[in-house]
Design a protein around this motif. Structure first.
Motif, PDB file in Angstrom:
ATOM      1  N   ASN A  98      29.628  41.179 -98.173  1.00  0.00           N
ATOM      2  CA  ASN A  98      31.016  41.135 -98.581  1.00  0.00           C
ATOM      3  C   ASN A  98      31.911  41.722 -97.518  1.00  0.00           C
ATOM      4  O   ASN A  98      31.469  42.499 -96.665  1.00  0.00           O
ATOM      5  N   ILE A  99      33.183  41.357 -97.571  1.00  0.00           N
ATOM      6  CA  ILE A  99      34.199  41.906 -96.694  1.00  0.00           C
ATOM      7  C   ILE A  99      35.375  42.333 -97.552  1.00  0.00           C
ATOM      8  O   ILE A  99      35.589  41.808 -98.639  1.00  0.00           O
ATOM      9  N   ASN A 100      36.118  43.285 -97.080  1.00  0.00           N
ATOM     10  CA  ASN A 100      37.294  43.767 -97.797  1.00  0.00           C
ATOM     11  C   ASN A 100      38.532  43.037 -97.295  1.00  0.00           C
ATOM     12  O   ASN A 100      38.813  43.025 -96.095  1.00  0.00           O
ATOM     13  N   CYS A 101      39.278  42.446 -98.213  1.00  0.00           N
ATOM     14  CA  CYS A 101      40.472  41.683 -97.862  1.00  0.00           C
ATOM     15  C   CYS A 101      41.652  42.220 -98.666  1.00  0.00           C
ATOM     16  O   CYS A 101      41.506  42.565 -99.839  1.00  0.00           O
ATOM     17  N   SER A 102      42.817  42.245 -98.054  1.00  0.00           N
ATOM     18  CA  SER A 102      43.997  42.776 -98.733  1.00  0.00           C
ATOM     19  C   SER A 102      45.255  42.166 -98.134  1.00  0.00           C
ATOM     20  O   SER A 102      45.226  41.529 -97.085  1.00  0.00           O
ATOM     21  N   ILE A 103      46.364  42.368 -98.846  1.00  0.00           N
ATOM     22  CA  ILE A 103      47.681  42.007 -98.339  1.00  0.00           C
ATOM     23  C   ILE A 103      48.347  43.289 -97.854  1.00  0.00           C
ATOM     24  O   ILE A 103      48.427  44.273 -98.596  1.00  0.00           O
ATOM     25  N   ILE A 104      48.806  43.285 -96.619  1.00  0.00           N
ATOM     26  CA  ILE A 104      49.501  44.447 -96.078  1.00  0.00           C
ATOM     27  C   ILE A 104      50.883  44.019 -95.599  1.00  0.00           C
ATOM     28  O   ILE A 104      51.133  42.835 -95.377  1.00  0.00           O
ATOM     29  N   ASN A 105      51.768  44.979 -95.475  1.00  0.00           N
ATOM     30  CA  ASN A 105      53.086  44.703 -94.904  1.00  0.00           C
ATOM     31  C   ASN A 105      53.102  45.189 -93.468  1.00  0.00           C
ATOM     32  O   ASN A 105      52.836  46.360 -93.201  1.00  0.00           O
ATOM     33  N   GLU A 106      53.395  44.280 -92.574  1.00  0.00           N
ATOM     34  CA  GLU A 106      53.456  44.626 -91.157  1.00  0.00           C
ATOM     35  C   GLU A 106      54.732  44.041 -90.564  1.00  0.00           C
ATOM     36  O   GLU A 106      54.955  42.832 -90.618  1.00  0.00           O
ATOM     37  N   ASN A 107      55.572  44.880 -90.040  1.00  0.00           N
ATOM     38  CA  ASN A 107      56.837  44.453 -89.424  1.00  0.00           C
ATOM     39  C   ASN A 107      57.694  43.632 -90.389  1.00  0.00           C
ATOM     40  O   ASN A 107      58.296  42.627 -90.007  1.00  0.00           O
ATOM     41  N   GLY A 108      57.724  44.069 -91.647  1.00  0.00           N
ATOM     42  CA  GLY A 108      58.585  43.429 -92.629  1.00  0.00           C
ATOM     43  C   GLY A 108      58.026  42.181 -93.267  1.00  0.00           C
ATOM     44  O   GLY A 108      58.767  41.446 -93.928  1.00  0.00           O
ATOM     45  N   GLU A 109      56.726  41.928 -93.129  1.00  0.00           N
ATOM     46  CA  GLU A 109      56.139  40.688 -93.638  1.00  0.00           C
ATOM     47  C   GLU A 109      54.772  40.944 -94.245  1.00  0.00           C
ATOM     48  O   GLU A 109      54.000  41.766 -93.743  1.00  0.00           O
ATOM     49  N   ALA A 110      54.471  40.228 -95.337  1.00  0.00           N
ATOM     50  CA  ALA A 110      53.133  40.302 -95.916  1.00  0.00           C
ATOM     51  C   ALA A 110      52.157  39.524 -95.041  1.00  0.00           C
ATOM     52  O   ALA A 110      52.420  38.375 -94.668  1.00  0.00           O
ATOM     53  N   LYS A 111      51.039  40.155 -94.729  1.00  0.00           N
ATOM     54  CA  LYS A 111      50.006  39.514 -93.910  1.00  0.00           C
ATOM     55  C   LYS A 111      48.641  39.729 -94.552  1.00  0.00           C
ATOM     56  O   LYS A 111      48.473  40.564 -95.436  1.00  0.00           O
ATOM     57  N   VAL A 112      47.679  38.956 -94.078  1.00  0.00           N
ATOM     58  CA  VAL A 112      46.317  39.024 -94.606  1.00  0.00           C
ATOM     59  C   VAL A 112      45.482  39.934 -93.721  1.00  0.00           C
ATOM     60  O   VAL A 112      45.370  39.710 -92.509  1.00  0.00           O
ATOM     61  N   LYS A 113      44.896  40.957 -94.335  1.00  0.00           N
ATOM     62  CA  LYS A 113      44.003  41.852 -93.611  1.00  0.00           C
ATOM     63  C   LYS A 113      42.574  41.608 -94.068  1.00  0.00           C
ATOM     64  O   LYS A 113      42.272  41.677 -95.264  1.00  0.00           O
TER      65      LYS A 113
END
Length: 743
Positions: free
Chosen positions: A40-55
């Motif tokens: 498994n891998i850990n996936c999340s939504i983060i905010n980077e420079n004012g935008e939601a991105k996939v981590k």
């Protein structure tokens, strides 16, 4: 013990498989979750420079993706080589609305607890071979298969009749087992490459439902020859839906309301819930949408528990600006707020607006998109333009898929329309994916090169902090929709068509649901706020408007009947209190509004209004009113009242033209970036324009600044606070500013 109205579907159910389904999630009994622990891998939504991105683990990805109903080595490789690293894979052999299978690899769910995983493996191999470092969003269809309907003769086809099945406990239990088994297999074999699961159900996989009131009906005309025929309908009631409806209302013996109750509105275009027929229709239409949203939340919780919260979940849902009139109530999307509020959903999707895809249009969203990002979720805008030519657009059953643009349309027009969609997502800080439908839509080198250029632009913007800077906010109310007669055009004019006008105003705007009023306005101090359909205003919202928004020189604009609906009646006095104007109510149709010269002399004679018979008709009057427009049959229809620290404005109809909106914005102190007829897209570091309607492309800035043309790279500097862009007709481009805009 009584089952609560909203939680009956979380009642514990035990099946012979040993699966326990409860409100707290899913437990696999003796089944091991070792596949999750091992692969498994850990996936999340983060905010980077004012935008939601996939981590994904320690990697951060811009939300740019690809999917297709016909993924083949050539299109997977084309998008992968263009820089795309997030891809969607739909595993289902069920037929789509066009009559051909969603996936050419076939169906994997072949019976109760029976799966042909080779269908999944075959498609996964194609992606792994041609996109070796990509991560995948697995899309699973939850709908009833033909074998399921054969083995469960009392069930309905959920693809067409989702609201009939959404509350069915046995179907939910069976789908939960399907999700456990299939996700278990996917995680065990491909878990290190999967970042998300998309839940698909209902028509077009977008959680649409048809009305499906009756199990079957026979419609005919009866006449004895002495008078006109009478319409007769014999109905075999949908007992499955009726049972779920009773549980939802906490009235087990209740019957589905008569058909005439569903369309009955006693008070003009509004349901009067003190009248039995209107109340029956109101309850039924709430159930029609909210049971669908409840089912979506239920399955998302199941997925989160299966994956131990390590994978993202998403769905298509909440098309408030598309589903107006009859579709607003029938298609089941008004349950979207409970879905968006669910902690078990991370991503919301929707196609770009269908009616605004031609050269002279403006790009937009099907949802109040800023409410999605306000919740910290990622919104994916799907670009599902169709460009396939010749036999490539003919499906295997002979169906012509058609084209977004005509075969005679120059390819550069199509390229710039796609670019416009992309710049729109940059303005709003949302994700985007290219949907290659049944393939060959991006086979032209011009279009795939545009994908390359788009990904290059994304890379250049990666480290730049970008914010939304709109000074205008618009609010739409979900609950007010349930009171409206579905044959009126109030929501079409007040929401769908009104939002199109905002796109040409010349200044950016933010779009929210009314439930987010406090969160949105506490975070940002808007100068101009529109309330498009707030026909019922709860006391807490009214208090917030009175104490927090009526200040700071702000202008508030209300359309048609703000606050007119109370808990059990209608109140002209309450509407007058909201507007701080005298209000006259007449039970007669609302006619066109004709502009006078008081807002701007050049707007004199401009007309807008409803096309259907919309009543009541409201007129306003008061001391110190500035009247902008009157109804063609008399009465003040569009007016502004100034107070010491704020302004109140009323319009008796929607679809206020963009030139009128522009003057309202200017008077409210909003900076106008463009004075012409072309759409613009603006945030703190980008100013974009699609040059299609005007001779010159001149952008007005708050102060002098410099920048770089986004597609092309040329340096550009403003003079006298103006950018003069040298654009070809039909060209979409933008300026990446050296410094952030301050307004």
């Amino acid at each position: 013990m009584k089952i609560k109205r909203r939680s009956f579907i979380h009642k514990t159910v035990t099946g012979s498989t040993g699966i326990l389904l409860g409100g707290m999630g899913m437990y696999a009994g003796s089944c091991s979750n070792s596949f999750i622990e091992n692969n498994n891998i850990n996936c999340s939504i983060i905010n980077e420079n004012g935008e939601a991105k996939v981590k994904i683990e320690n990697k951060v990805f811009d939300p740019m993706a690809f999917r297709s109903f016909s993924p083949e080595p050539y299109n997977i490789k084309d998008f992968y080589n263009s820089g795309v690293r997030l891809m969607g894979i739909l595993h289902s052999g069920m037929p789509c609305t066009l009559g051909v299978p969603y996936s050419q690899y076939g169906e994997h769910w072949i019976g109760p607890g029976k799966y042909d995983f080779s269908k999944i493996d075959d498609q996964m191999k194609v992606f792994l071979d041609n996109a070796p470092e990509a991560y995948f969003n697995i899309k699973l269809m939850l709908d009833t298969r033909p074998w399921y309907l054969n083995e469960n003769p009392g069930c309905r086809n959920s693809y067409r009749e989702l609201s009939s099945m959404a509350g069915n406990e046995n179907w939910r239990k069976d789908v939960a087992k399907y999700l456990k088994d299939v996700i278990g297999y996917l995680e065990k074999n491909y878990g290190d490459r999967i970042y998300a699961y998309t839940l698909m159900a209902g028509s077009s996989t977008e959680w649409y439902t048809e009305h499906n009131y009756a199990a079957k009906s026979n419609i005919y005309y009866e006449s004895d020859g002495s008078k006109p025929p009478l319409l007769k309908i014999d109905i075999d009631r949908n007992s499955l839906k009726e049972e779920a409806y009773g549980k939802w209302l906490n009235k087990p013996d209740v019957k589905l309301p008569p058909l005439d109750s569903l369309e009955h509105t006693s008070h003009g275009v509004f349901r009067d819930i003190s009248v039995q027929k209107d109340k029956e229709g109101f309850d039924y239409w709430q159930f029609q949408s909210k049971i669908v949203g409840d089912a979506a939340c239920y399955f998302a919780e199941i997925v989160k528990n299966i994956t131990q919260g390590r994978k993202l979940t998403g769905l298509f849902y909440g098309y408030l600006t598309l589903l107006t009139g009859r579709r607003s109530l029938c298609n089941g999307h008004l349950g979207f707020e409970q879905v968006w509020n669910s902690p078990h959903f991370d991503m919301i999707y929707g196609p770009c607006r269908y009616e605004t895809r031609q050269l002279t249009d403006a790009s937009g969203y099907l949802v109040p998109v800023d409410s999605v990002t306000l919740r910290g979720k990622l919104y994916f805008q799907e670009i599902d333009y169709r460009f396939a030519v010749g036999d490539k657009r003919i499906l295997e059953n002979g169906h012509d898929l058609g084209r977004t643009h005509t075969p005679e349309t120059p390819i550069n027009v199509s390229k710039n329309c796609i670019r416009r969609e992309f710049v729109n997502t940059l303005e709003k800080r949302t994700g985007m994916w290219w949907f290659d439908f049944f393939g060959y839509n991006y086979i032209d080198p011009t279009l795939i090169n545009e994908v390359v250029d788009t990904m290059s632009v994304r890379e250049r913007l990666k480290e730049i902090d970008i914010d939304k800077i709109a000074e205008i906010a618009i609010f739409t109310d979900t609950e007010s929709q349930f009171y409206l007669n579905q044959d009126s055009d109030v929501d079409d004019k007040n929401i769908a068509r009104q939002i199109t006008e905002f796109s040409f105003l010349g200044a950016p705007h933010d779009s929210f649901t009314f439930s987010d009023l406090e969160r949105a306005c506490d975070k940002k101090k808007y100068k101009l706020i529109f309330f498009l359909n707030t026909f019922k205003i709860p006391e807490d919202k009214l208090t917030y408007i009175e104490t927090k928004l009526k200040k700071d020189g702000r202008t508030l604009v209300f359309l048609y009947a703000p606050g007119y609906i109370t808990d059990d009646a209608f109140s002209v006095d309450r509407m007058a209190s909201v507007l701080e104007m005298e209000v006259k109510c007449e039970m007669k149709p609302t006619r066109n509004i004709i502009m006078g010269k008081s807002l701007n002399q050049e707007l004199t004679g401009t007309a807008f209004g409803y096309k259907t018979e919309v009543s009541p008709k409201f007129s306003v009057d008061d001391d110190n009113l500035t009247v902008f427009g009157e109804y063609e049959d008399g009465g003040n229809a569009f007016a502004l009242k100034q107070f010491e620290n704020y302004n109140m404005c009323y319009a008796g109809s929607g679809t206020i033209p963009f030139r009128v909106l522009r003057e309202l914005a200017r008077n409210a102190g909003v900076h106008i970036y463009y004075e012409g007829n072309d759409p613009i897209y603006v945030n703190s570091r980008l100013v974009g324009i699609h040059h299609v309607n005007d001779k010159d492309a001149v952008i007005h800035m708050p102060s002098d600044c410099g920048g770089e043309v986004l597609f092309g790279g040329e340096r550009i500097v403003s003079a006298n606070k103006k950018f003069h862009l040298n654009l070809e007709y039909g060209e979409m481009n933008a300026i990446l500013l050296d410094e952030a805009i301050r307004v």
